[in-house]
Design a protein around this motif. Sequence first.
Motif, short mmCIF file in Angstrom:
data_model
loop_
_atom_site.label_atom_id
_atom_site.label_comp_id
_atom_site.label_asym_id
_atom_site.label_seq_id
_atom_site.Cartn_x
_atom_site.Cartn_y
_atom_site.Cartn_z
N TRP A 271 54.93 32.50 61.59
CA TRP A 271 54.50 32.53 60.20
C TRP A 271 53.94 31.16 59.82
O TRP A 271 54.46 30.12 60.22
CB TRP A 271 55.67 32.86 59.27
CG TRP A 271 56.12 34.28 59.36
CD1 TRP A 271 57.08 34.77 60.19
CD2 TRP A 271 55.64 35.39 58.61
NE1 TRP A 271 57.23 36.12 59.99
CE2 TRP A 271 56.36 36.53 59.02
CE3 TRP A 271 54.68 35.53 57.61
CZ2 TRP A 271 56.14 37.79 58.49
CZ3 TRP A 271 54.46 36.79 57.07
CH2 TRP A 271 55.17 37.90 57.50
N SER A 274 51.80 29.00 53.70
CA SER A 274 50.68 29.34 52.82
C SER A 274 51.21 29.69 51.44
O SER A 274 52.42 29.91 51.25
CB SER A 274 49.87 30.51 53.39
OG SER A 274 50.67 31.67 53.50
N THR A 276 50.55 32.42 49.70
CA THR A 276 50.93 33.84 49.61
C THR A 276 52.14 34.17 50.48
O THR A 276 52.85 35.14 50.21
CB THR A 276 49.75 34.72 50.04
OG1 THR A 276 49.36 34.38 51.38
CG2 THR A 276 48.55 34.49 49.11
N THR A 278 51.96 35.24 53.54
CA THR A 278 51.63 36.44 54.33
C THR A 278 50.76 36.12 55.54
O THR A 278 50.27 37.03 56.20
CB THR A 278 50.88 37.46 53.44
OG1 THR A 278 49.70 36.84 52.90
CG2 THR A 278 51.77 37.94 52.31
N ASP A 279 50.57 34.84 55.86
CA ASP A 279 49.69 34.45 56.97
C ASP A 279 50.51 34.17 58.22
O ASP A 279 51.55 33.50 58.17
CB ASP A 279 48.88 33.20 56.60
CG ASP A 279 47.92 33.46 55.46
OD1 ASP A 279 47.53 34.63 55.28
OD2 ASP A 279 47.56 32.50 54.74
N TRP A 291 44.42 34.44 63.90
CA TRP A 291 45.08 34.31 62.61
C TRP A 291 44.99 35.64 61.86
O TRP A 291 43.95 36.33 61.90
CB TRP A 291 44.41 33.21 61.77
CG TRP A 291 44.79 31.84 62.20
CD1 TRP A 291 45.74 31.03 61.65
CD2 TRP A 291 44.22 31.08 63.27
NE1 TRP A 291 45.80 29.83 62.32
CE2 TRP A 291 44.88 29.83 63.32
CE3 TRP A 291 43.20 31.34 64.21
CZ2 TRP A 291 44.56 28.86 64.24
CZ3 TRP A 291 42.90 30.37 65.15
CH2 TRP A 291 43.57 29.14 65.15
N TRP A 292 46.09 36.02 61.17
CA TRP A 292 46.18 37.33 60.52
C TRP A 292 46.74 37.17 59.11
O TRP A 292 47.46 36.22 58.80
CB TRP A 292 47.10 38.28 61.30
CG TRP A 292 46.78 38.42 62.75
CD1 TRP A 292 47.19 37.61 63.77
CD2 TRP A 292 45.99 39.44 63.36
NE1 TRP A 292 46.71 38.06 64.97
CE2 TRP A 292 45.97 39.18 64.75
CE3 TRP A 292 45.31 40.55 62.87
CZ2 TRP A 292 45.29 39.98 65.65
CZ3 TRP A 292 44.62 41.37 63.76
CH2 TRP A 292 44.62 41.08 65.14
N ASP A 293 46.41 38.15 58.28
CA ASP A 293 47.04 38.35 56.98
C ASP A 293 47.74 39.70 57.04
O ASP A 293 47.09 40.74 57.23
CB ASP A 293 46.00 38.33 55.85
CG ASP A 293 46.64 38.32 54.46
OD1 ASP A 293 47.83 38.71 54.36
OD2 ASP A 293 45.97 37.93 53.50
N ARG A 295 48.94 41.60 54.98
CA ARG A 295 48.55 42.61 53.99
C ARG A 295 47.35 43.43 54.45
O ARG A 295 47.10 44.52 53.93
CB ARG A 295 48.23 41.93 52.66
CG ARG A 295 49.41 41.20 52.03
CD ARG A 295 48.99 40.42 50.81
NE ARG A 295 48.02 39.36 51.16
CZ ARG A 295 47.51 38.51 50.29
NH1 ARG A 295 47.87 38.58 49.01
NH2 ARG A 295 46.64 37.59 50.68
N THR A 301 41.70 37.11 60.62
CA THR A 301 40.95 36.26 59.69
C THR A 301 40.25 35.11 60.39
O THR A 301 39.27 34.57 59.87
CB THR A 301 41.90 35.69 58.62
OG1 THR A 301 42.95 34.95 59.27
CG2 THR A 301 42.50 36.82 57.80
#
Length: 575
Positions: A271, A274, A276, A278-279, A291-293, A295, A301
């Motif tokens: 993790w 960030s 949010t 959520t990254d 890299w991911w989100d 949500r 990303t």
Amino acid sequence: MEIVHVYTKLRGEFGRQSLFSDRPAELLVDLHPDPSLGLHLIQKSPRDQAVQASRDKSEHQVNTERFESDSCGINHEEGGWPKDVNPQEMEQTIRFRKKVEKDESYLNSIPQLGSVMEHCIRENRAVDIYQDHFEAEEEAAQTPEPPSAKTINVFRDPNEVKRTISGLSWHPDGGRKLAAAYSCLEFQRTSRDMSLDSYIWDVENPNRPEMALKPVSALICLDYNPKDPHTLVGGSYNGQIVYWDTRRGSRPVEFSSVEQSHRDPVYKIIWLQSKTGTDVFSASTDGQVLWWDVRKLSEPTDCLVLDPGKEGNLDRALGAVSLEFEPTMPTKFLVGTEQGVVVSCNRKAKTAAEKMVCTYDGHHGPVYALQRNPFFPKNFLTVGDWTARIWSEDVKESSIMWTRYQMSYLMDACWSPTRPSVFFTVKMDGVLDVWDILFKQNDPTLSLKVCNEALYSLRLQDNGRLVACGSQQGGATLLEICPGLWTQQKNEKSLLAAMLERETKREKILETRQREERLRERSRSEQSREGEGGKDEGEDSPHQLLLSAQTHFYSTVDSQQGWSPSEVKNEARGE
């Protein structure tokens, strides 16, 4: 009156009267020995036999049934409001509060309660009830105990076909739960009967897992969200990223598509820090860092290809097996590769070539573990082949400290979160080693045989007291270490800082000397080449020299054919 007991018996019941008199001995029978009877005599060997007059007893062991506990949760909702007031509506709650504040009973009760509260607050301010008056004396009275660790629980794979625990993650809220990723890392050894589930265990209940995580493919790694204890993310064997919310059940809430995921198993996922929360970013042996989100896991990303040539060629990329991210350094991260190289990267660089800042080469095999020191982030720990190494970001050529080569392969390592100089390693022979580099550098402070299987994963609780080790046969062993290994010693941080700085300076001096020696060798080789070139300017070509030597050889042989042996020897000597 006198009481008398009288016993009566008939004379006939007495029997014959005994008459005793003195008389001489009288021979009634005289039996002589019979030799014929001696032939039938059987002699028995003597035997000792003991007889005990006590009762025979037997010993039995009885084990009571294990008590199975169930964890139940209760969601508390805000209550105490009238039925006509919706606590979710801000306007209604404000209107009701204003109405209550105007009530006479409310106005009368507040001053009375306020005086009592004020009295208690003043007492707390006058006397510190938590002050320790004998802290110095207790420290002086304590004697250093030998390092030790004890096993608290063992969480075993509940399936018949056992799998390796390839990843562990502690629950961020106090470490009451432990998540374990179960997978089979041996190529083409997976059977149809093998389960794909991973589990979340309650540290107080080893009988059965608290929750099962049901991915599409077996999980290699997983990590709890440090900001939200209900969410966690995992990396699968088929390269997909899977996201769970434990409040919604065992099935994943979101997972990435196969086309946009990694091409190889995901060996590490972390993790990111960030706004949010959520990254995440992941690493795989396909040579990519994505890299991911969570949500929106339909596509990554951002992407980084670990190409040493910095051209983004995936065919030449280094396979990643470990990752490290420090929240205090939000733009920097480290990647451990299969080739034994640690790559330092900067995510905020403008071009893909600038994202790979530098490399650290020092292992003969894959870098299975990689972690920065929580107290000194510029120094990081790596594990690969048979050694553990401590590096400094300022020294690229070599590590500043390292352990001696062990007899078994090292598989995982991590720093103690509470003591700057202590780190832990696990090996293929089932041994957990605890190292205190301030105490001694050549040997571990504590070596503990955890099990007879290979240990593949290791993770410490945030308070540093509990250690979880994952084995090859699916057993997660929970150990509690002694206070001396998780309590920070006096001046430990300053002493370790001085040691790391001294070793860094030493390696810098050696690195400078080696660089100067290389420059000298290069200048010498260039000068020798220039000298050889000046000498050869007025001479013939090599082909002409070879022809002249060949002609001279044949002419010498022809002229020596009529000579004597002594003349040939003298000619060969040049006399």
